[in-house]
Design a protein around this motif. Structure first.
Motif, short mmCIF file in Angstrom:
data_model
loop_
_atom_site.label_atom_id
_atom_site.label_comp_id
_atom_site.label_asym_id
_atom_site.label_seq_id
_atom_site.Cartn_x
_atom_site.Cartn_y
_atom_site.Cartn_z
N ASP A 424 -0.90 0.44 5.30
CA ASP A 424 -1.88 0.99 4.36
C ASP A 424 -2.09 2.47 4.69
O ASP A 424 -2.58 2.81 5.76
N ILE A 425 -1.74 3.32 3.76
CA ILE A 425 -1.85 4.77 4.03
C ILE A 425 -2.87 5.42 3.09
O ILE A 425 -2.90 6.64 2.92
N THR A 426 -3.72 4.58 2.49
CA THR A 426 -4.64 5.08 1.45
C THR A 426 -5.51 6.24 1.93
O THR A 426 -5.69 7.23 1.22
N VAL A 433 -4.49 14.32 -1.44
CA VAL A 433 -4.59 14.54 -2.88
C VAL A 433 -5.47 15.73 -3.21
O VAL A 433 -5.19 16.50 -4.14
N SER A 434 -6.54 15.92 -2.40
CA SER A 434 -7.47 17.01 -2.75
C SER A 434 -7.12 18.33 -2.04
O SER A 434 -7.85 19.31 -2.17
N THR A 548 9.35 8.66 9.73
CA THR A 548 9.97 9.23 8.51
C THR A 548 9.53 8.44 7.29
O THR A 548 9.14 9.02 6.26
N VAL A 549 9.55 7.13 7.40
CA VAL A 549 9.20 6.28 6.24
C VAL A 549 7.71 6.45 5.91
O VAL A 549 7.34 6.55 4.74
N LEU A 550 6.86 6.53 6.94
CA LEU A 550 5.42 6.73 6.67
C LEU A 550 5.19 8.04 5.92
O LEU A 550 4.39 8.11 4.98
N ILE A 554 3.46 8.65 2.28
CA ILE A 554 2.30 9.53 2.03
C ILE A 554 2.65 10.48 0.88
O ILE A 554 1.86 10.69 -0.05
N ALA A 555 3.85 11.04 0.93
CA ALA A 555 4.25 11.98 -0.13
C ALA A 555 4.32 11.26 -1.48
O ALA A 555 3.80 11.74 -2.49
N TYR A 556 4.95 10.09 -1.47
CA TYR A 556 5.12 9.37 -2.74
C TYR A 556 3.77 9.02 -3.36
O TYR A 556 3.52 9.30 -4.54
N HIS A 557 2.87 8.44 -2.56
CA HIS A 557 1.60 7.98 -3.13
C HIS A 557 0.69 9.16 -3.50
O HIS A 557 -0.09 9.06 -4.45
N THR A 558 0.80 10.26 -2.77
CA THR A 558 0.04 11.46 -3.16
C THR A 558 0.55 11.96 -4.51
O THR A 558 -0.24 12.24 -5.43
N ALA A 559 1.86 12.06 -4.63
CA ALA A 559 2.45 12.56 -5.89
C ALA A 559 2.09 11.62 -7.04
O ALA A 559 1.78 12.06 -8.15
#
Ligand code: M6R
Length: 579
Positions: A424-426, A433-434, A548-550, A554-559
């Motif tokens: 969970d990287i929420t 995001v901000s 690397t995967v984490l 993070i990049a994917y879910h932020t985007a």
């Protein structure tokens, strides 16, 4: 960059061409177009995305046609500059990948001879040159025209009154797909896979005469036999399979990918040049360069072999450094700068090894030896599974050179990645995001891991993200730290742990929010960091993979939270085939 597709057969060509262009979208483009032959040459071309194609294109008639996605080089992205390009009489249509280097002088001469140009492209000269020599035989016209062209090209040409396509290749990839009563042509196999698994890779200098039932390939105007390759990639591999984005699908393929990559090379297939190397140079660009950096951090302590890293784009400005072997790392195998670097090595009598994902790509044709990383097609512009595959292959090379001492470690890669994908990287994403700016910091081998993490973030979320070796921050960038500038850090037990903790405390004292990738129950870290993303205790190589995967996640879910166009970020192309 740019994609071409062609069809000749018994079906309506337009829908096949449009579907083909959708499959090629991942290469990056700003306009597209198709031409079919139904008595006359019919053309539809537009700026923007293939998904905005109008119904009038779908109903273009004809069982023969060519299509193109254009990434602007000569002339702005516009309807006029989109391919196909036509001769003055609109009887000949051409699509082209590559760059015609002498187009300016050719164009001047053609204009003097009365030709009317419509676009600013280099490609249009080909249509007008063909027009000048055309005498009811398109093959002969192409053969007469090619000697005038300097530069790189993969072209497809059609002409009114002829039920065939002519294809030609020089330094730009071109593949034929052989079906039953139909033949496909494309810049890579993705548009072909759903119709046939039998393909022919054209070589530089090849000219192919393609008709529905038959094809002939010519080299220096003489017919040559070409090998038909059976492709094992399935059509599903180029579809999203229920995932919201290709990138997400490709990230979830990584447990299998690491497994296949590690087994892509064994002791008996490891190139001799690597086995005997006393020094190694790695040339690569972007993510592949980061994989090369990680390789250096692993190989030097394990085997005492010095590794020199060179950016493909900078290699041409330096004398060839002394090295026994050059490894060119390139997912696509088509990156112009990496290819040029490998060729420069060859000209200087250095042995070369290509590590690539694409069978028969240009780099495999140049390098002395090739190791395929078997990641399957990567459609998303951002590298994810191909980066993991590069790490798998490079780690296995270190392992083999070190006498197999890490085989056991590498066998844990698949499970480790499977598990880390469930993290969970929420909270980390909420902080990112901000933010307008992010710093990524690490030490040792985790520094290039952070470089890759920052690259992922900036390319798909458009948030400015900079990676630093943690020790460098105090030499300038510290001035930028603020409560609005989160820092992402890797802080794992190991040689750099204490000093990393110290660095994080200093950053915290400047009010900087800290996202740390660390051990779940690290009390000290929990006190400093705003968010700790747990990294399971494991061998350092495995932690390189999991971190690397984490960072990809993070990049994917932020985007995604920012609503970005993840698979096709603005201004980017999947393979950068120009310098
Ligand atoms: O195909 P290559 O590995 O040679 O591509 C090199 C870079 O363009 C590539 O790694 C790029 O940086 C990534 N797609 C970024 O995610």
């Amino acid at each position: 960059m740019c994609g071409i597709v062609g069809y000749v057969g018994f079906r309506n060509a337009a829908p096949i061409l449009i579907q083909g262009l959708r499959r090629l979208e991942y290469r990056g483009y700003d306009s597209f177009g198709i031409a079919t032959l139904a008595g006359n040459v019919c053309v539809h071309k537009k700026t923007g995305k293939v998904s905005h194609i109008s119904d009038s294109a779908e109903i273009l008639q004809g069982t023969l046609g060519i299509g193109h996605t254009r990434w602007a080089t000569h002339g702005i992205p516009s309807d006029i500059n989109a391919h196909p390009h036509l001769d003055c009489n609109e009887k000949i249509a051409v699509v082209h990948n590559g760059i015609i280097e002498n187009y300016a002088s050719l164009k001047r001469d053609l204009i003097e001879r009365g030709h009317i140009f419509r676009s600013d492209t280099d490609t249009e000269v080909i249509a007008h040159l063909l027009e000048e020599v055309y005498d009811d035989d398109l093959l002969v016209a192409v053969q007469k025209t090619l000697p005038f062209l300097a530069g790189s090209y993969a072209i497809l040409v059609l002409s009114e009154g002829e039920n065939r396509l002519i294809a030609a290749r020089n330094q730009s990839p071109l593949v034929l797909g052989i079906g039953d009563g139909e033949i496909f042509a494309a810049s890579d196999i993705t548009p072909i896979l759903e119709y046939t698994s039998r393909v022919i890779y054209l070589d530089d200098g090849d000219v192919a005469d393609i008709r529905p039932e038959i094809y002939t390939v010519y080299m220096e105007n003489k017919p040559v036999q070409k090998e038909i390759n059976e492709i094992t990639w399935t059509p599903d591999a180029v579809m999203k399979g229920g995932f919201a984005h290709y990138m997400l699908k490709e990230m979830f393929e990584q447990p299998d990918v690491i497994h296949h990559a590690v087994h892509a090379v064994i002791d008996s297939t490891l190139p001799r040049s690597l086995k005997e190397a006393k020094t190694i140079t790695v040339v690569a660009c972007g993510s592949s360069y980061h994989a090369g950096m990680i390789f250096r951090y692993l190989l030097e302590p394990a085997c005492g072999i010095p590794v020199r890293l060179e950016l493909g784009s900078e290699y041409k400005y330096t004398p060839v450094p002394f090295s026994d072997v050059i490894i060119g790392v390139s997912q696509s195998g088509e990156t112009a700068d990496t290819l040029a670097a490998v060729k420069k090595g060859i000209c200087n009598n250095v042995r070369t090894v290509a590590i690539t994902n694409v069978l028969n790509s240009s780099i495999t044709r140049s390098a002395h030896d090739t190791i395929l990383m078997h990641a399957g097609p990567e459609i998303s512009v951002a590298s994810s599974k191909s980066f993991i595959a590069q790490l798998g292959v490079l780690m296995q090379i270190v392992n083999l050179l070190a006498g197999g001492t890490c085989s056991e470690v590498l066998s844990h890669g698949r499970y480790a990645i499977e598990q880390i994908l469930l993290t969970d990287i929420t909270k980390a994403v909420d902080l990112c995001v901000s933010a307008d700016h992010l710093f990524y910091v690490g030490r040792g081998v985790f520094y290039p891991v952070m470089m890759e993490g920052a690259l992922k973030m900036k390319e798909i979320s458009y948030i400015h993200a900079e990676a630093y070796a943690a020790g460098e921050l105090k030499h300038g960038p510290f001035a930028l730290l603020s409560p609005e500038t989160p820092v992402i850090a890797i802080c794992l037990p190991g040689t750099a742990y204490e000093v990393m903790l110290g660095n994080l405390k200093e950053m915290k004292a400047r009010g900087t929010p800290i996202i740390a990738l660390g051990i779940a129950d690290d009390i000290e870290l929990l006190e400093i960091a705003d968010v700790v993303i747990p990294v399971p205790p494991a061998h350092q190589w495995i932690q390189v993979l999991t971190c690397t995967v984490l960072l990809q996640m993070i990049a994917y879910h932020t985007a995604n939270a920012l609503g970005r166009e993840i698979d096709m970020p603005r201004n980017l192309a999947k393979s950068v085939t120009v310098e």
